[in-house]
Design an enzyme around this catalytic site. Sequence first.
Site, PDB file in Angstrom:
ATOM      1  N   HIS A 101       6.010 -12.214   5.996  1.00 26.14           N
ATOM      2  CA  HIS A 101       5.868 -11.733   4.611  1.00 26.14           C
ATOM      3  C   HIS A 101       7.230 -11.446   4.008  1.00 26.14           C
ATOM      4  O   HIS A 101       8.175 -11.055   4.684  1.00 26.14           O
ATOM      5  CB  HIS A 101       4.988 -10.488   4.540  1.00 26.14           C
ATOM      6  CG  HIS A 101       5.401  -9.390   5.491  1.00 26.14           C
ATOM      7  ND1 HIS A 101       5.098  -9.421   6.822  1.00 26.14           N
ATOM      8  CD2 HIS A 101       6.081  -8.241   5.288  1.00 26.14           C
ATOM      9  CE1 HIS A 101       5.574  -8.332   7.409  1.00 26.14           C
ATOM     10  NE2 HIS A 101       6.197  -7.601   6.496  1.00 26.14           N
ATOM     11  N   ILE A 133       0.832  -1.215   0.000  1.00 27.17           N
ATOM     12  CA  ILE A 133       0.000   0.000   0.000  1.00 27.17           C
ATOM     13  C   ILE A 133       0.865   1.263   0.000  1.00 27.17           C
ATOM     14  O   ILE A 133       0.418   2.326  -0.414  1.00 27.17           O
ATOM     15  CB  ILE A 133      -0.972  -0.041   1.214  1.00 27.17           C
ATOM     16  CG1 ILE A 133      -2.195   0.820   0.971  1.00 27.17           C
ATOM     17  CG2 ILE A 133      -0.278   0.357   2.516  1.00 27.17           C
ATOM     18  CD1 ILE A 133      -3.343   0.545   1.919  1.00 27.17           C
TER      19      ILE A 133
HETATM   20  P1  5GP Z   1       6.925  -4.795   7.530  1.00 25.93           P
HETATM   21  O1  5GP Z   1       7.268  -3.393   7.969  1.00 25.93           O
HETATM   22  O2  5GP Z   1       6.117  -5.516   8.586  1.00 25.93           O
HETATM   23  O3  5GP Z   1       8.107  -5.604   7.060  1.00 25.93           O
HETATM   24  O4  5GP Z   1       6.019  -4.651   6.255  1.00 25.93           O
HETATM   25  C1  5GP Z   1       4.658  -4.403   6.311  1.00 25.93           C
HETATM   26  C2  5GP Z   1       4.273  -3.812   4.977  1.00 25.93           C
HETATM   27  O5  5GP Z   1       2.868  -3.892   4.844  1.00 25.93           O
HETATM   28  C3  5GP Z   1       4.652  -2.334   4.813  1.00 25.93           C
HETATM   29  O6  5GP Z   1       5.495  -2.185   3.688  1.00 25.93           O
HETATM   30  C4  5GP Z   1       3.302  -1.637   4.631  1.00 25.93           C
HETATM   31  O7  5GP Z   1       3.342  -0.571   3.701  1.00 25.93           O
HETATM   32  C5  5GP Z   1       2.402  -2.773   4.153  1.00 25.93           C
HETATM   33  N1  5GP Z   1       1.007  -2.625   4.514  1.00 25.93           N
HETATM   34  C6  5GP Z   1       0.512  -2.260   5.722  1.00 25.93           C
HETATM   35  N2  5GP Z   1      -0.840  -2.266   5.689  1.00 25.93           N
HETATM   36  C7  5GP Z   1      -1.188  -2.647   4.431  1.00 25.93           C
HETATM   37  C8  5GP Z   1      -2.450  -2.836   3.790  1.00 25.93           C
HETATM   38  O8  5GP Z   1      -3.527  -2.669   4.371  1.00 25.93           O
HETATM   39  N3  5GP Z   1      -2.426  -3.223   2.484  1.00 25.93           N
HETATM   40  C9  5GP Z   1      -1.248  -3.423   1.823  1.00 25.93           C
HETATM   41  N4  5GP Z   1      -1.343  -3.813   0.532  1.00 25.93           N
HETATM   42  N5  5GP Z   1      -0.047  -3.262   2.394  1.00 25.93           N
HETATM   43  C10 5GP Z   1      -0.016  -2.870   3.690  1.00 25.93           C
END
Ligand code: 5GP
Length: 113
Positions: A99, A32
């Site tokens: 992820h 997103i």
């Molecule tokens: P992390 O920081 O946990 O490695 O990555 C989480 C990712 O999820 C971030 O890059 C963030 O932009 C993405 N993200 C968070 N909420 C959403 C959402 O509701 N939809 C999508 N498509 N991505 C999301």
Amino acid sequence: MPEETIFSKILNGEIPCKEVYSDDLCLAFRDIEPQAPTHILLIPRKTIRSLKEAEDQDKKLLGHLLFISSKIAQQEGLDNWRTVINTGKESGQTVFHLHLHIIGGRPLLWPPG
Ligand code: 5GP
């Protein structure tokens, strides 16, 4: 019961996503808040909080995710890309459902911040 996350809600259809790839083990969709022209998230359908919580029985699934991440990157037309798995708060993990980030489409700096 595993805790609900944004990604579990995406998996069960509660929250929409821009899907890129899907099979019986995993789902990929566009981030997103993309950090590069291509920024895709690939998640297992199985709830695993982070790589730290992956178990012996998840080895095949982890291999599948890595293999599929490469297929997706190539399907996106990327020749160079970065695959990132943040593990734990201080690494930058904000969503506690395992992820892989697939990031590409611009030169990427090293080391990451
Ligand atoms: P992390 O920081 O946990 O490695 O990555 C989480 C990712 O999820 C971030 O890059 C963030 O932009 C993405 N993200 C968070 N909420 C959403 C959402 O509701 N939809 C999508 N498509 N991505 C999301």
